[in-house]
Design an enzyme around this catalytic site. Structure first.
Site, PDB file in Angstrom:
ATOM      1  N   SER A  25      21.057  21.087  44.301  1.00 46.49           N
ATOM      2  CA  SER A  25      20.664  22.500  44.364  1.00 46.49           C
ATOM      3  C   SER A  25      19.160  22.560  44.620  1.00 46.49           C
ATOM      4  O   SER A  25      18.371  21.931  43.922  1.00 46.49           O
ATOM      5  CB  SER A  25      21.071  23.234  43.087  1.00 46.49           C
ATOM      6  OG  SER A  25      20.632  22.553  41.945  1.00 46.49           O
TER       7      SER A  25
ATOM      8  N   GLY B 249      17.214  25.404  44.817  1.00 47.18           N
ATOM      9  CA  GLY B 249      16.679  26.726  44.498  1.00 47.18           C
ATOM     10  C   GLY B 249      17.035  27.739  45.572  1.00 47.18           C
ATOM     11  O   GLY B 249      18.198  27.819  45.998  1.00 47.18           O
ATOM     12  N   ALA B 250      16.032  28.481  46.022  1.00 41.08           N
ATOM     13  CA  ALA B 250      16.271  29.538  47.025  1.00 41.08           C
ATOM     14  C   ALA B 250      16.758  28.972  48.357  1.00 41.08           C
ATOM     15  O   ALA B 250      17.310  29.706  49.184  1.00 41.08           O
ATOM     16  CB  ALA B 250      14.996  30.345  47.227  1.00 41.08           C
TER      17      ALA B 250
ATOM     18  N   GLY C 214      19.224  27.013  48.720  1.00 44.28           N
ATOM     19  CA  GLY C 214      20.668  26.785  48.671  1.00 44.28           C
ATOM     20  C   GLY C 214      21.030  25.375  48.265  1.00 44.28           C
ATOM     21  O   GLY C 214      20.372  24.770  47.401  1.00 44.28           O
TER      22      GLY C 214
ATOM     23  N   GLY D 178      22.601  27.496  38.432  1.00 46.12           N
ATOM     24  CA  GLY D 178      23.132  26.149  38.656  1.00 46.12           C
ATOM     25  C   GLY D 178      24.526  25.997  38.074  1.00 46.12           C
ATOM     26  O   GLY D 178      25.392  25.337  38.673  1.00 46.12           O
ATOM     27  N   ASP D 179      24.783  26.614  36.900  1.00 45.73           N
ATOM     28  CA  ASP D 179      26.107  26.525  36.284  1.00 45.73           C
ATOM     29  C   ASP D 179      27.130  27.286  37.122  1.00 45.73           C
ATOM     30  O   ASP D 179      28.285  26.859  37.249  1.00 45.73           O
ATOM     31  CB  ASP D 179      26.064  27.074  34.851  1.00 45.73           C
ATOM     32  CG  ASP D 179      25.070  26.314  33.977  1.00 45.73           C
ATOM     33  OD1 ASP D 179      24.840  25.113  34.247  1.00 45.73           O
ATOM     34  OD2 ASP D 179      24.517  26.907  33.031  1.00 45.73           O
TER      35      ASP D 179
END
Lengths: 324, 324
Positions: A225, A227-228, A230, A256-257
């Site tokens: 992941s 962040g912004a 993707g 993230g979950d």
């Protein structure tokens, strides 16, 4: 049924205060409590999506009892048909930790105070391993989530990965540090580190190179992941980048979950990777956009899902002259 | 038996952190929990002094259950003979509030976060009134302590004072604001405001004048706590100042509750005022000196008791020309 394992569960408490001032006395204006720990967050998202989901991990003491009550409470009252996770938590003699988020209404900022987890005995850990082995044959996928409480062996996730593989159940590992390093060597189907966790594991800052290295160390698939930006996926079936149509503003807690929930749901349903990644990115963005931290907004999810951009990337570096 | 009434009980939680920094994430290094609310603190001191003591008030939810468990837990394990208070708390449907003290290990300073109390129903309040009326005939003295939770009528303490007087049981009222104003009008045997509470009640900053005014408003006796200056008593039997032999350094948390315990014990035993005040001042100082907030150090108490200075003061202002 989808199974999530959360070894370091927590009762997440949120306080709102007009303004947090060290060494002053504050009247808390609102208190909320919610079952916490990564795997419980994942399970709540899966249940809201209509999946049958079972949670295990440890729970003990008064906070553990509150966590269990809240876990199976129907969000809109006892008469709604909303599914809730099935509780297969293992009782322990210690007390489940609280995490306290103090939200400052003046600035919107959060101050976090995390209690240490309870000490887990060898017997309690072996009970959990037995519960997992009993549940795995009924599971379509399993996620192993979060940090380890004191007393649990650092190779705990490696043991659970091997148990899942022995039962032929797809296993996703979402942890960091040494438990991730050990877990990866047991060859999980998928790991979902963020960029920092992936860099710490592999020593490479560049996500593409680091994801390839994580696969070399044992993970069949890696979804990082970013962040912004993707998600970046490196899998036995190919490599992809998946991005939301536009940056989403809001609270990234639980994003993230939610991505893990999207991946697991796709794995359990036998979706292809682009569909899994679209679901993960859209759920993650819908969580950032939701007014309550860690919840997701269903209409944002439905709106974003078809708009996620998935582009292929190479799973191997371009061939060229190799070093000595 | 001595009875203490605590309408706004709390589970007092203490966190230790290396240094509290707003908007950062902290690992809590130690967590302690303890039954809280003024009357419960008074009861704990009385029990430690060997008195038979019963507590009532409201308790509900998971925090209420923890509070009740801790209240009757023997401090040094189940095999000691240390007396513990008898639990006559009234169960309520709401959840007992927590108070959180975050102690900063770098500075020793404390940041306090107090949850709001649960909403008490009219039925729950009347149940408590009935419990008090049932217990009062067995009580040698009763203390009514602390603030009112939402839903309890502002005249609650006035009703309880009348119930105690009807049962011929000496009644001490330790509260502030409007509940104190209303309670005093019901003519309690004793009120124990601090200097600020007394000034707020009477409009007089000067403690001697304010204490006389509080008696004029209905209190038979007034014992005002003046911090390091000890206590000022205005009673039907005379007026006194009581002071420790030297200023005591430490944590003043709970010092006022220990003073109430000393006064109550003296009233129940039929001691004279100088003995009651000596006990209250010595217990209060022994609480400031104790390493754990709200506890008292028995050897400091024994050492200070005979050294408290008690001097008489006039209960009426010197006679002189009166105004128009």
């Amino acid at each position: 049924m989808i199974l999530t394992v959360t070894l370091n569960t927590a009762l997440d408490v949120t306080y709102r205060v007009p303004r947090l001032t060290p060494h002053a006395t504050h009247r808390v204006t609102a208190v909320t409590e919610r079952p916490g720990g990564k795997g419980l967050n994942v399970a709540r998202v899966l249940a809201a999506l209509g999946h049958e989901v079972t949670v295990t991990g440890f729970a003990g003491g008064a906070t553990g009892a509150t966590l269990r009550t809240l876990l199976t409470a129907r969000p809109d009252g006892p008469d709604t048909a909303d599914p809730t996770p099935t509780d297969a938590l293992v009782p322990v003699s210690g007390t489940t930790r609280r995490t306290l988020a103090v939200v400052d209404d003046a600035t919107g900022d959060t101050t976090q105070l995390n209690e240490p987890g309870p000490l887990i005995s060898g017997t309690e850990w072996h009970t959990l391993l037995g519960v997992c082995r009993d549940l795995l044959p009924s599971a379509s996928a399993v996620a192993l989530c979060g940090s380890l409480p004191p007393g649990v062996p650092v190779g705990a996730y490696a043991q659970l990965v091997r148990a899942a593989r022995a039962a032929d159940v797809p296993v996703l590992l979402d942890t960091s540090g040494e438990p991730l390093r050990r877990g990866i060597a047991a060859r999980p189907d998928l790991v979902k580190p963020n960029a920092a966790e992936l860099a710490e594991l592999t020593g490479f800052q560049e996500p593409l190179r680091a994801a390839r290295e994580a696969r070399r160390r044992g993970a069949h698939g890696v979804v990082a992941s970013l962040g912004a930006d993707g998600l970046l996926a490196m899998t036995p079936d190919g490599g992809w980048r998946a991005q939301p149509p536009a940056p989403v503003r809001g609270n990234p807690t639980g994003a993230g979950d939610s991505a893990v929930a999207g991946l697991l749901a796709g794995i359990a349903a036998g979706d292809d990777w682009p569909a899994r990644l679209s679901s993960a990115v859209a759920l993650s963005a819908a969580t950032v956009a939701a007014p309550v931290a860690g919840e997701f907004d269903p209409s944002t999810y439905a709106e974003l899902y078809p708009k996620v951009t998935v582009t292929e990337v190479a799973t191997r570096p371009p061939s060229g002259p190799s070093g000595p």
